[in-house]
Motif scaffolding. Structure first.
Motif, mmCIF file in Angstrom:
data_model
loop_
_atom_site.group_PDB
_atom_site.id
_atom_site.type_symbol
_atom_site.label_atom_id
_atom_site.label_comp_id
_atom_site.label_asym_id
_atom_site.label_seq_id
_atom_site.Cartn_x
_atom_site.Cartn_y
_atom_site.Cartn_z
ATOM 1 N N VAL A 18 0.835 -1.201 0.000
ATOM 2 C CA VAL A 18 0.000 0.000 0.000
ATOM 3 C C VAL A 18 0.873 1.255 0.000
ATOM 4 O O VAL A 18 0.589 2.230 -0.706
ATOM 5 C CB VAL A 18 -0.977 0.004 1.207
ATOM 6 N N LYS A 71 -5.306 7.346 3.738
ATOM 7 C CA LYS A 71 -6.126 6.901 4.872
ATOM 8 C C LYS A 71 -6.001 5.395 5.080
ATOM 9 O O LYS A 71 -5.952 4.913 6.222
ATOM 10 C CB LYS A 71 -7.588 7.289 4.645
ATOM 11 N N GLN A 72 -5.962 4.645 3.984
ATOM 12 C CA GLN A 72 -5.800 3.201 4.078
ATOM 13 C C GLN A 72 -4.463 2.858 4.726
ATOM 14 O O GLN A 72 -4.388 1.997 5.601
ATOM 15 C CB GLN A 72 -5.892 2.573 2.684
ATOM 16 N N SER A 118 -4.501 3.545 8.401
ATOM 17 C CA SER A 118 -5.247 2.505 9.100
ATOM 18 C C SER A 118 -4.386 1.254 9.294
ATOM 19 O O SER A 118 -4.372 0.664 10.377
ATOM 20 C CB SER A 118 -6.508 2.166 8.312
ATOM 21 N N LYS A 135 -5.902 6.423 -0.389
ATOM 22 C CA LYS A 135 -4.762 5.512 -0.179
ATOM 23 C C LYS A 135 -4.002 5.902 1.085
ATOM 24 O O LYS A 135 -3.549 5.040 1.845
ATOM 25 C CB LYS A 135 -3.848 5.552 -1.403
#
Length: 137
Positions: free
Chosen positions: A81, A114-115, A118, A112
């Protein structure tokens, strides 16, 4: 008698003539002020986007250094990611303000980011203000 009719026509038509002249002058002045204001707004908005993208890029590079130095198999999704985010940032069209999908790409980068946050269990607080901009934790 014909001279007096021309005098009255000039008086009656003065209103239309002045209205037309005022419209033209106002339009010209409004156009020039609109260009100036548009340029100022574009500069401010562009700076905000640049600051936001730069913050994401710095965040991603810092985490890439941290994850690559002590990467485990458990971190493979995080690295994937992270590399995807860096790739999106590198492909972002910084020098083309007429790019049609600018906002769509910016939204994808935000998603992306924010992902990644997380996955990393990090809660950033990105704020842009007049006195400071940045990312705080």
């Amino acid at each position: 008698m014909a001279g007096s009719e021309d005098l009255f026509d000039a008086i009656v038509m003065a209103d239309d003539r002045f209205r037309g002249e005022g419209y033209r002058e106002g339009y010209e002045e409004g156009s020039s002020l609109g260009i100036i204001e548009g340029r100022q707004q574009g500069t401010v908005y562009g700076a905000k986007i640049g600051s936001e993208i730069g913050c994401y890029q710095g965040f991603a590079f810092a985490w890439r250094g941290l994850l690559h130095s002590c990467a485990t198999e458990k971190d493979s999704k995080k690295v994937k990611v992270l590399e995807s985010l860096i790739g999106m940032i590198e492909k972002f069209p910084y020098d083309d303000p007429t790019y049609a999908r600018l906002h769509e790409d910016l939204d994808r980068i935000r998603g992306k980011f924010k992902q990644l946050c997380s996955l990393l269990n990090v809660q950033p607080d990105f704020k842009i203000s007049a006195e400071r901009s940045g990312l705080s934790f």
